[in-house]
Design a protein around this motif. Sequence first.
Motif, short mmCIF file in Angstrom:
data_model
loop_
_atom_site.label_atom_id
_atom_site.label_comp_id
_atom_site.label_asym_id
_atom_site.label_seq_id
_atom_site.Cartn_x
_atom_site.Cartn_y
_atom_site.Cartn_z
N ASN A 130 0.41 -1.03 -0.04
CA ASN A 130 -0.10 -0.14 -0.45
C ASN A 130 0.68 0.97 0.30
N ASN A 156 1.11 4.49 -2.77
CA ASN A 156 0.95 5.07 -2.97
C ASN A 156 2.47 6.36 -3.27
N LYS A 164 -7.90 10.86 -5.09
CA LYS A 164 -7.89 9.86 -5.98
C LYS A 164 -9.74 9.02 -6.87
N GLY A 177 -6.45 2.24 1.58
CA GLY A 177 -5.12 1.67 2.03
C GLY A 177 -4.62 2.07 3.62
MG MG Z 1 -4.11 3.46 -1.04
#
Ligand code: MG
Length: 524
Positions: free
Chosen positions: A416, A420, A471, A478
């Motif tokens: 995660n 990111n 996003k 996450g």
């Molecule tokens: Mg994420």
Amino acid sequence: MAEAARSEEPYNQAFAPSAQSANGEEGVGATDLALKALKERPKFTIRMQVYLTVVLSLVIFFSIAMALLVTTYMIEDKVRLLEISNSYLFEIQQARRFEKNYFLYGTNLADALENIYAAKRILLESSDRLKGAMDNDSLAAILSHLAQYEGLLEKLENIELNPKADDYFWKKRDAEVEVRKHGQEMVSFAQDLMLKEKATLDRMIVLSRRVHIYSFAFLFLFFVFNTYFLGRRISRPLRRFVSYAERIATGDYTPIMPARRYRDEFSNLAVSINFMIRELERRHEILVQTHKLRAIGTLTAGVAHELNNPINNISLTAHMFLEDYKSLPDEERLEMINDIIGEVARTKKIVRNLLDFARESESSMQSLDLGNVIKDTLALAGNQIAISGIHVDLSIMPNLPRVYGDGRQLEQVFLNLILNAIDVTPKGGRIQILVIPADEPNYLAVKVTDYGPGIPDHILRSIFDPFFTTKSKGTGLGLSICQGIVAKHGGHISVSTKVGSGTTFVVQLPATAFPADLKHVTST
Ligand SMILES: [Mg+2]
Ligand SMILES: Nc1ncnc2c1ncn2[C@@H]1O[C@H](COP(=O)(O)OP(=O)(O)O)[C@@H](O)[C@H]1O
């Protein structure tokens, strides 16, 4: 109460399942254990305490009332007695006065007798009361004094009947001496007795006053203490439950353990909350799995790309093998077949890697090399990284202690963070990953740094909230999942960021080969 607080310890030690609660399946076992422990204690509810207090107060109150009634009754009795003795004393003193008149002037003998009869009547009329309030000897003494005095006066009366007798003068003189002596004794005895009774009455009044003061002071203290303890019995668990709620909100699903010796209304609340925790945990697992599938979706493009190479190689080698089969020498044929086998092994590995990660498996805690976990994670994300044209600086400090945890869950955490970082790193950019000892002793740190745009303050506040995302295709799960997993491992996750320069996420995990001492095992 301090006693009860100390007695919490054995419960904690006996039931706190630090290792079990760190993973899903056995976490349910921990809930059952907590429920059992919560229900097994002897019952003493707050309602029972209130009832008991009321009954006890009534008993104390009635005892005090009875004591007061009895002392009042006793005082009243004494006062009556004093009244009687007073009238008695008055009568006999009066009799003596007349007696004196008689000896001085020869008058009033009949009056003296009259008074003595009155004194006798007083004693006889109150004999029941006197018997109860006075000892028998005193009463007998009084009566005998009175009878003697009366006898003497009557004797004088008889002598008076015959004043002409020869021995009149002598008889009268003898009787006078006796009458005076007995009269003196009778009065002083009665006076002494009265003084004694007065002193007793004084003592009784003092005692009664003390009973009043002490019993009301006791009742007051009883109420104050009871109110205090009752208040504590309610306010303390309320405070505890506030902290439970706060900890559950952070994603710590450790079940609530009994904190006190007795089962009460709060135990039922704890049982319900434990059921809620179990349900929350189950739903959380589903979210984690959903998010994982989403990450796999992201990875698929890279994996497909990665599979392309070995498959192309296999295809190429197989074709060459087919075309040149006859002309090829044996060693070259062997080499080509080995090539194919090698490439197949590579594809297998790529697919297995992804499948392993995707599989919804029971958590398995074991001793892990954190560096290897990071390497496996990078292998998963390898092609994603390659496609984005990003360079990863990985440095793992050698000879680090191991951590105890679930490898696949930890892979999910780092994946995660890496995904990111990839999201905010432009093509050709750089990501840095460090595995080093943490500042905090006995902890290891994994730092994932990107040189992207950084996170502004107003967003930073929310990044760990579930479903918070900036996003268009993000899930916002996450970081919240990372936080949950890391907390389960007894570690913590933090972030430092500067707008325009980049962001570093730091995951700290306890360095131990044994089950982590999870900080959040709460049983207070
Ligand atoms: Mg994420
Ligand atoms: N390395 C990073 N740089 C900048 N912003 C980040 C970074 N990591 C996370 N964020 C911010 O935190 C938000 C939440 O992240 P996350 O929980 O992983 O969900 P998602 O990635 O699905 O958006 C992201 O939408 C992003 O705004």
